[in-house]
Design an enzyme around this catalytic site. Structure first.
Site, short mmCIF file in Angstrom:
data_model
loop_
_atom_site.label_atom_id
_atom_site.label_comp_id
_atom_site.label_asym_id
_atom_site.label_seq_id
_atom_site.Cartn_x
_atom_site.Cartn_y
_atom_site.Cartn_z
N ASP A 145 9.18 4.05 4.49
CA ASP A 145 8.26 5.09 3.72
C ASP A 145 9.13 6.52 3.20
OD1 ASP A 145 5.99 5.76 2.76
OD2 ASP A 145 5.21 6.17 4.30
C1 BGC Z 1 2.93 6.82 1.91
C2 BGC Z 1 3.64 5.63 1.71
C3 BGC Z 1 3.28 4.84 0.07
C4 BGC Z 1 4.90 5.93 -0.63
C5 BGC Z 1 5.42 6.05 -2.06
C6 BGC Z 1 3.96 6.93 0.99
O1 BGC Z 1 3.93 9.18 1.22
O2 BGC Z 1 2.74 7.01 3.57
O3 BGC Z 1 1.87 4.45 1.50
O4 BGC Z 1 3.65 3.75 0.24
O5 BGC Z 1 4.40 7.31 0.03
O6 BGC Z 1 3.83 6.64 -3.11
#
Ligand code: BGC
Length: 755
Positions: free
Chosen positions: A231
């Protein structure tokens, strides 16, 4: 074209290989121009494209290109419709091809442990079976367009509070049965190109460096073939992560971490083969997109908007209806609440879409010349009435033949990044609903929310329609449903409890910030409410229709099951009403053997069927041993004890219509090592030791143990047998049934039988 990736990797320098293990920027992977390896883009996800051309961020704050906002997962899960999920995936996949996006960051499949999780709107369900089937269908759809998916957030990321550091303390059983099972199904059935590991720790170890999670469970147990991406910002110890099975760090560039990888290989603390394997996975996924570009793909926003409308209509759940819905064509109706004009249709954070167009229920009604008067009454952004709003709304409602209140949660009430503190609607909305109900019995409440809310006025409302965060087409969909152009067919993928205090994680959510204990174990959602027989507002699976369905003839292909057999379950469903509609037949399994720690029932099948008035269809579903099993920690495997199981077919978890029993026999044996503490009951349960113990008891004859079993009436004998089952072997010495030496001999003999 089959690419020789091994050869390509052999031509790369150590620095180039390490460099590939982190992105180039917020959304791009690194190119290696010297070798012709291109950079590719990835984008959120999951219910539309958030492609950022300018300033990038992972919280959905900066602009992104116009796209189509489909219903969020809270809504699409309520469709209980795998075909819809595949169609959604195919549509998104084609949009990605048109926008040159190689990976769409979704689906998000974390289990709704508490209704308070700020991100529940993006997640599917409290049930892993439903989650897994829907996620697999979505992945198949996206990947059919040669675009990758990233199933997320792996794993046990069930709250937003301190999500980047908190440790989810969960038993392996609860992980396997509840929190991992949806991922497992999706990986096994649909092979997502990537898995996104979560920010949090699991039992003390960050997901991004969790060897057990990434290498053992995901790859060895489930056979995952793609790559693991962090993530955004979830990396901790980069080298440890690489060894544990983490391939790509995002966002990039992770220059310092790339250097650590190089250094670790040079110093001999990291085997270069581990790096090569990660690079191979990254390249395989990259080329699966690059080699299959669809240069002619077009992002047809107008056509996809229509799909978004159709989907929203399929997802809405009719929670209550005393017959007021559908509204009569020429009825004079009053629409109350700002959401009628500016619907809440998506949640905040990384999934936030810049919609190509949003239509409201009010516009849709006006376009169809319906007799609708509108009173905004309250703010869509805050817990605030507009001046004179309440009085005006009540007066207008009184004059009309029916009132529809468009209620829901303002954006600030639920979002990625933080959890809710309560389950209430804004206070002024509850107040307004009560005021309108007092003057207009034909009051319908429409809900726009990403997660359950308490509805203390539910019993007085004539109808309640849950639209969830239904995407940019939610207004038109709502119009069709209210006025009978569509028949509601969504079913709740999560329980609506009466009160927050009734929820299973209430005492352990969200923890102290460092740790959160999943003390309720596998008793999540309906598994808890049904086992404890706690009344709820609306049960898992609930959803009404403008017609009635009847169930008959539940038939099993056999009355017995073994480890390798497949049971076919058939049930007839008939539409007994006057309107065509869809029913979701739900199949649950119940262990009837008193096995410790098993929920009252668990969903193990579902099927959505369309039926014309009077029509009957036979629905067929299959069950395997896994559907009867729980995760046995001692065995380290799925296990269903031999015995009787009920197969239940119904309309909701609290509305079981038919039951049939099946006798299951397993050949699996639980590990057993006999000691002085082993009870006679344990020995009598195990087919290997039972004969020895039975013989011993028979021989005990007139002795003190034998005396316990002799004489008396049958109930006294049953009591004695129950007490006997609880006796550890050491007690046989205390009661003088055997000498210490005999007991030692017996233990050795029994362990010999088990060896
Ligand atoms: C989120 C993800 C997301 C990523 C990119 C993170 O803060 O938890 O679900 O895909 O950011 O935006």
């Amino acid at each position: 074209m089959e690419r020789d990736l091994k050869k390509l990797i052999s031509e790369m320098t150590l620095e180039e290989k390490a460099g590939l293990c982190s992105g180039a920027s917020f959304w791009y992977t690194k190119p290696v121009e010297r070798l012709g390896i291109p950079a590719v883009m990835m984008t959120d996800g999951p219910h539309g494209l958030r492609k950022q051309a300018g300033n990038a961020d992972h919280l959905g704050l900066n602009d992104s290109v116009q796209a189509v906002c489909f219903p969020a997962a809270c809504a699409t899960a309520a469709s209980f419709d795998t075909e819809l999920m595949t169609e959604l995936g195919e549509t998104l996949g084609s949009e990605c091809q048109a926008e040159n996006i190689s990976i769409l960051l979704g689906p998000a499949v974390n289990i709704k442990r508490s209704p308070l999780c700020g991100r529940n709107f993006e997640y599917m369900s409290e049930d892993p079976y439903l989650t897994g089937k829907l996620a697999a269908a979505y992945i198949r759809g996206v990947q059919s367009r040669n675009v990758g998916t990233s199933i997320k957030h792996f794993a046990a990321n069930n709250q937003e509070y301190n999500r980047m550091s908190c440790s989810s303390e969960v038993s392996e059983r609860a992980l396997r049965e509840i929190y991992l099972a949806g991922f497992e199904e999706a990986v096994k059935q649909a092979q997502p190109k990537t898995v996104m590991c979560s920010y949090n720790k699991i039992n003390g170890t960050y997901a991004s460096e969790n060897e057990w999670l990434l290498n053992k469970v995901l790859r060895d147990d489930w056979g995952f073939e793609g790559y693991v991406v962090t993530d955004w910002g979830a990396v901790s110890d980069r080298v440890k992560g690489l060894k544990a099975g983490l391939d790509l760090e995002m966002p990039g560039p992770g220059t310092a971490n790339d250097a650590k990888i190089v250094q670790a290989v040079r110093s001999g603390t990291l085997d270069e083969a581990v790096l090569d394997r990660a690079v191979e996975r990254l390249l395989r996924v990259l080329y699966s997109y690059v080699d299959h570009r669809a240069p002619d793909a077009v992002f047809d926003r107008a056509a996809d908007h229509e799909k978004a409308v159709d989907m929203a209509a399929e997802c809405a759940v009719l929670l209550e209806n005393n017959g007021v819905l559908p509204l009569k064509k020429d009825a004079k109706v009053c629409y109350i609440g700002s959401f009628a004009k500016t619907p809440r249709y998506q949640g905040g954070g990384s999934s936030h879409i810049n919609p190509s167009k949003v239509t409201s229920a009010l516009e849709a009604a006006q376009a169809k010349n319906r007799s609708v008067r509108y009173v905004p009454a309250f703010s869509a952004e805050k817990d605030e009435l507009l001046p004179g709003g309440l009085e005006e709304a009540a007066a207008a409602a009184k004059e009309a033949e029916a009132a529809v209140i468009f209620a829901g949660l303002p954006d600030s009430f639920e979002s990625e990044g933080y959890d809710r503190k309560h389950m209430n609607l804004p206070k002024v909305q509850d107040e307004l609903i009560r005021a309108v109900l007092a003057v207009q019995p034909n009051t319908v409440v429409v809900l726009h929310n990403g997660s359950p809310v308490e509805c203390p006025w539910a019993e007085q409302a004539a109808a309640i329609l849950e639209m969830y965060l239904g995407g940019q087409g939610v207004g038109e969909a709502c119009d069709r449903l209210l006025w009978g152009e569509c028949n509601p067919c969504g079913r709740l993928a999560e329980t609506f409890p009466l009160r927050l205090q009734d929820t299973p994680s209430y005492l352990n959510f969200p923890g102290d910030g460092k740790k959160v204990h999943y003390a309720e174990g596998v008793y999540v959602g309906y598994r808890y409410y049904d086992s404890k027989q706690i009344p709820v507002r609306w049960a898992f699976g609930h959803g009404m229709s403008y017609t009635e369905f009847e169930y008959a003839n539940l038939a099993l292909s056999s009355g017995i099951m073994e480890d390798d057999s497949t049971l076919t379950v058939r049930v007839d469903v008939t539409n007994r009403g006057k309107t065509a509609g869809k029913e979701v037949v739900q199949l649950y399994v119940r262990d009837q053997n008193g096995t410790a720690g098993r929920p009252d029932k668990e969903l193990k099948g579902f099927a959505k069927v369309f039926l014309n008035p009077g029509e009957t269809k036979t629905v067929s579903m299959q069950l395997t041993a896994r559907d009867f099993s729980y995760w046995n920690e001692e065995l380290g495997d799925w296990y269903a004890p031999s015995g009787s199981y009920a197969v239940l077919a119904g309309h909701a978890s609290d509305d079981i219509r038919l039951q049939a029993d099946v006798q299951f026999t397993t050949k699996k044996l639980l590990p057993l090592t006999v000691s002085m503490s082993t009870t006679l009951g344990e020995l009598l349960k195990d087919p290997r030791t039972a004969p020895v113990v039975q013989q011993m008891l028979a021989k005990a004859g007139q002795g003190p143990v034998g005396a316990m079993l002799e004489g008396g009436d049958p109930s006294a004998k049953a009591m004695a047998q129950a007490m006997l089952a609880g006796l550890p072997l050491k007690a046989l010495i205390s009661f003088g049934a055997v000498s210490p030496e005999q007991a030692e001999g017996l233990i050795a003999m029994l362990n010999g039988v088990l060896a």
